[in-house]
Write a protein that holds these residues in place. Structure first.
Motif, mmCIF file in Angstrom:
data_model
loop_
_atom_site.group_PDB
_atom_site.id
_atom_site.type_symbol
_atom_site.label_atom_id
_atom_site.label_comp_id
_atom_site.label_asym_id
_atom_site.label_seq_id
_atom_site.Cartn_x
_atom_site.Cartn_y
_atom_site.Cartn_z
ATOM 1 N N ALA A 187 28.205 45.325 81.562
ATOM 2 C CA ALA A 187 27.556 45.006 82.838
ATOM 3 C C ALA A 187 28.592 44.842 83.945
ATOM 4 O O ALA A 187 28.412 45.324 85.076
ATOM 5 C CB ALA A 187 26.706 43.747 82.702
ATOM 6 N N LYS A 188 29.696 44.195 83.632
ATOM 7 C CA LYS A 188 30.734 43.970 84.642
ATOM 8 C C LYS A 188 31.435 45.271 85.018
ATOM 9 O O LYS A 188 31.574 45.610 86.210
ATOM 10 C CB LYS A 188 31.758 42.953 84.133
ATOM 11 C CG LYS A 188 32.863 42.642 85.134
ATOM 12 C CD LYS A 188 33.861 41.665 84.566
ATOM 13 C CE LYS A 188 34.920 41.291 85.611
ATOM 14 N NZ LYS A 188 35.602 42.488 86.176
ATOM 15 N N THR A 189 31.905 46.005 84.012
ATOM 16 C CA THR A 189 32.659 47.224 84.306
ATOM 17 C C THR A 189 31.761 48.302 84.900
ATOM 18 O O THR A 189 32.211 49.103 85.729
ATOM 19 C CB THR A 189 33.340 47.755 83.037
ATOM 20 O OG1 THR A 189 32.350 47.982 82.010
ATOM 21 C CG2 THR A 189 34.367 46.752 82.511
ATOM 22 N N TYR A 190 30.490 48.331 84.509
ATOM 23 C CA TYR A 190 29.562 49.328 85.054
ATOM 24 C C TYR A 190 29.340 49.085 86.540
ATOM 25 O O TYR A 190 29.369 50.018 87.352
ATOM 26 C CB TYR A 190 28.233 49.276 84.300
ATOM 27 C CG TYR A 190 27.268 50.363 84.693
ATOM 28 C CD1 TYR A 190 27.323 51.618 84.083
ATOM 29 C CD2 TYR A 190 26.297 50.151 85.669
ATOM 30 C CE1 TYR A 190 26.445 52.627 84.446
ATOM 31 C CE2 TYR A 190 25.416 51.154 86.038
ATOM 32 C CZ TYR A 190 25.492 52.391 85.415
ATOM 33 O OH TYR A 190 24.625 53.401 85.788
ATOM 34 N N ALA A 191 29.108 47.833 86.917
ATOM 35 C CA ALA A 191 28.905 47.518 88.332
ATOM 36 C C ALA A 191 30.153 47.834 89.139
ATOM 37 O O ALA A 191 30.070 48.363 90.269
ATOM 38 C CB ALA A 191 28.519 46.056 88.484
ATOM 39 N N ILE A 196 26.417 50.379 91.530
ATOM 40 C CA ILE A 196 24.986 50.096 91.357
ATOM 41 C C ILE A 196 24.825 48.618 91.005
ATOM 42 O O ILE A 196 25.501 48.117 90.103
ATOM 43 C CB ILE A 196 24.374 50.976 90.249
ATOM 44 C CG1 ILE A 196 24.490 52.454 90.633
ATOM 45 C CG2 ILE A 196 22.917 50.608 89.994
ATOM 46 C CD1 ILE A 196 23.968 53.411 89.558
ATOM 47 N N PRO A 197 23.947 47.905 91.670
ATOM 48 C CA PRO A 197 23.805 46.469 91.411
ATOM 49 C C PRO A 197 22.975 46.206 90.155
ATOM 50 O O PRO A 197 22.240 47.081 89.680
ATOM 51 C CB PRO A 197 23.080 45.967 92.659
ATOM 52 C CG PRO A 197 22.238 47.133 93.070
ATOM 53 C CD PRO A 197 23.053 48.356 92.764
ATOM 54 N N PRO A 198 23.070 45.002 89.610
ATOM 55 C CA PRO A 198 22.172 44.621 88.512
ATOM 56 C C PRO A 198 20.714 44.688 88.969
ATOM 57 O O PRO A 198 20.413 44.505 90.157
ATOM 58 C CB PRO A 198 22.600 43.191 88.175
ATOM 59 C CG PRO A 198 23.986 43.070 88.702
ATOM 60 C CD PRO A 198 24.046 43.942 89.919
ATOM 61 N N SER A 199 19.835 44.924 88.042
ATOM 62 C CA SER A 199 18.417 45.099 88.368
ATOM 63 C C SER A 199 17.850 43.876 89.077
ATOM 64 O O SER A 199 18.153 42.731 88.720
ATOM 65 C CB SER A 199 17.621 45.358 87.086
ATOM 66 O OG SER A 199 16.243 45.379 87.351
ATOM 67 N N ILE A 253 30.892 52.577 81.489
ATOM 68 C CA ILE A 253 30.479 52.214 80.124
ATOM 69 C C ILE A 253 31.682 52.211 79.186
ATOM 70 O O ILE A 253 31.850 51.290 78.365
ATOM 71 C CB ILE A 253 29.388 53.173 79.624
ATOM 72 C CG1 ILE A 253 28.144 53.054 80.500
ATOM 73 C CG2 ILE A 253 29.041 52.885 78.160
ATOM 74 C CD1 ILE A 253 27.069 54.079 80.203
ATOM 75 N N ALA A 254 32.539 53.219 79.286
ATOM 76 C CA ALA A 254 33.720 53.298 78.416
ATOM 77 C C ALA A 254 34.647 52.101 78.633
ATOM 78 O O ALA A 254 35.182 51.526 77.670
ATOM 79 C CB ALA A 254 34.463 54.604 78.661
ATOM 80 N N ASP A 255 34.842 51.735 79.889
ATOM 81 C CA ASP A 255 35.704 50.583 80.182
ATOM 82 C C ASP A 255 35.153 49.310 79.548
ATOM 83 O O ASP A 255 35.912 48.471 79.035
ATOM 84 C CB ASP A 255 35.842 50.385 81.693
ATOM 85 C CG ASP A 255 36.714 51.456 82.346
ATOM 86 O OD1 ASP A 255 37.410 52.185 81.617
ATOM 87 O OD2 ASP A 255 36.679 51.559 83.593
ATOM 88 N N GLY A 256 33.830 49.147 79.592
ATOM 89 C CA GLY A 256 33.215 47.971 78.979
ATOM 90 C C GLY A 256 33.401 47.946 77.479
ATOM 91 O O GLY A 256 33.646 46.881 76.883
#
Length: 399
Positions: A187-191, A196-199, A253-256
């Motif tokens: 969630a952190k690395t994706y943002a 894109i913000p959290p839902s 996603i990969a970073d997370g």
């Protein structure tokens, strides 16, 4: 205990101490060897790791409803084998998006040294069912399983969310906590990577625990399902439809995944270091006790015949209790007990007997009420005779 047996016992202690020293040296050498990085570990941060990547849905699902509508047990109920997925208002399908992002994610994970297993190799097939998808990661004993999706939420709702498993007794007990940590990392690395913000319409800060998703319930490895955005929202749809942007999604996603696995390795390393330290402390304590036992046992006194015998008082009771409890010192228990018992006269018991006095003194003490003078005379005789009485008692061997 004969002098020969005493010598043999002391030799046993010396050999045990030598073994302690050799083991100390070997344990430090092996620790140094295990901590030195191997050549394979330098290949990438995910070297030696196995990752399962699931591209949700499939391109041929819509043409085979008889297959995808078949019910599958997901532990908390029955669900369709698979579904068609959603799409944007412009007709860009979720299954195509999922496959594109998954392909770029696989490329990044493999370049980081990971072995990657996937649930499908093309975008024109049917299925596989959700239970079969979960089994891919299970059979591979994957370190992580990630399923790629895009949501079809309300058109006024925006953002990504990550679904994680909840506790189902007897099934997800071992994967709930690591899956939660994985979800938070992604969630952190994706943002950070996508912007894109959290839902804002489902979940809490982008995290959405679910008990009705077969891919989560049936997994035996840490697993998450990433809903990369809302295809029904115009802002999200524009980003998700941009294939150049798929690289940023895959990167996030990969970073997370990398962050999670590195943190998991750090946690395991800390636990290993704690238990190794605990073992070494106990081990060193036993070796120190063994050395102390040798020093105490080698301290001798002279018996009435002039022979050297181990002094029972030199065997500290704490050492004796450790011998009695077992462990590295338990092999010395028979010898230590024999030493404590003493091969010759028990000097401590002799001293107690002498201090209690001889029969004449005790008789005088019983009669001191009738004749105080006689009692004092008897006590005087006892004081003068006490050294001789103690010597006689020692020679008699405590009889």
């Amino acid at each position: 205990m004969t002098p020969g047996k005493r010598i043999a016992a002391l030799l046993l202690v010396v050999l045990a101490l030598a073994a302690c020293s050799r083991l100390d040296g070997r344990s430090s050498d092996s620790a140094s060897a295990s901590e030195s990085p191997s050549e394979s570990a330098k290949a990438g941060p995910l070297s030696g790791r196995t990752i399962a990547v699931d591209a949700g849905h499939n391109g041929g699902n819509a043409d085979h409803p008889e297959v995808i509508n078949e019910k599958v047990d997901v532990l908390t109920g029955k669900k369709p084998c698979n579904t068609v997925g959603t799409q944007t208002d412009d007709g860009y399908t979720e299954h195509e998006f999922n496959f594109s992002v998954a392909a770029q994610l696989v490329e990044r994970l493999e370049s980081a040294g990971a072995k990657v297993v996937t649930t499908r190799d093309d975008d024109d097939g049917v299925g596989p069912c959700i239970d079969e998808r979960a089994e891919v990661g299970n059979k591979a004993h994957a370190d992580v399983s990630v399923s790629i999706h895009a949501d079809g939420g309300p058109d006024d709702g925006r953002g990504f969310h990550i679904m994680e498993p909840v506790l189902i007794k007897g099934h997800t007990d071992e994967i709930v906590k690591p899956s939660q940590r994985l979800a938070k990392r992604i969630a952190k690395t994706y943002a950070d990577s996508t912007g894109i913000p959290p839902s804002d319409y489902i979940g809490d800060e982008g995290i959405n625990p679910r008990d009705d998703m077969g891919g989560l319930n049936l997994s035996t490895v840490p697993v998450v399902m990433v809903e990369c955005g809302n295809m029904r929202n115009s802002k999200d749809a524009k980003l998700l439809s941009d294939k150049d942007f798929h690289g940023d999604i895959a990167e996030g996603i990969a970073d997370g995944i990398v962050d999670y696995l590195e943190s998991a390795l750090s946690i395991l390393g800390q636990k290993r270091q704690y238990f190794v330290s605990k073992f070494r402390n106990v081990y060193n304590l036993h070796c120190l006790n063994l050395r102390a036992l040798r020093r105490r046992a080698m301290s001798t006194v002279k018996d009435p015949d002039g022979n050297g015998i181990p002094e029972p008082a030199n065997l500290h009771m704490s050492t004796m209790r450790r011998i009695g409890r077992g462990g590295p010192l338990s092999a010395l228990r028979p010898w230590a007990v024999a030493v404590a018992a003493g091969p010759g006269p028990d000097r401590r018991r002799g001293r107690r007997t002498a201090l209690r006095g001889q029969p004449a003194a005790r008789t005088a003490q019983r009669g001191d009420r009738q004749d105080p003078g006689a009692a004092q005379a008897a006590q005087g005789r006892h004081v003068r005779a006490e050294p001789d009485a103690a010597r006689v008692d020692r020679q008699a061997g405590g009889r």
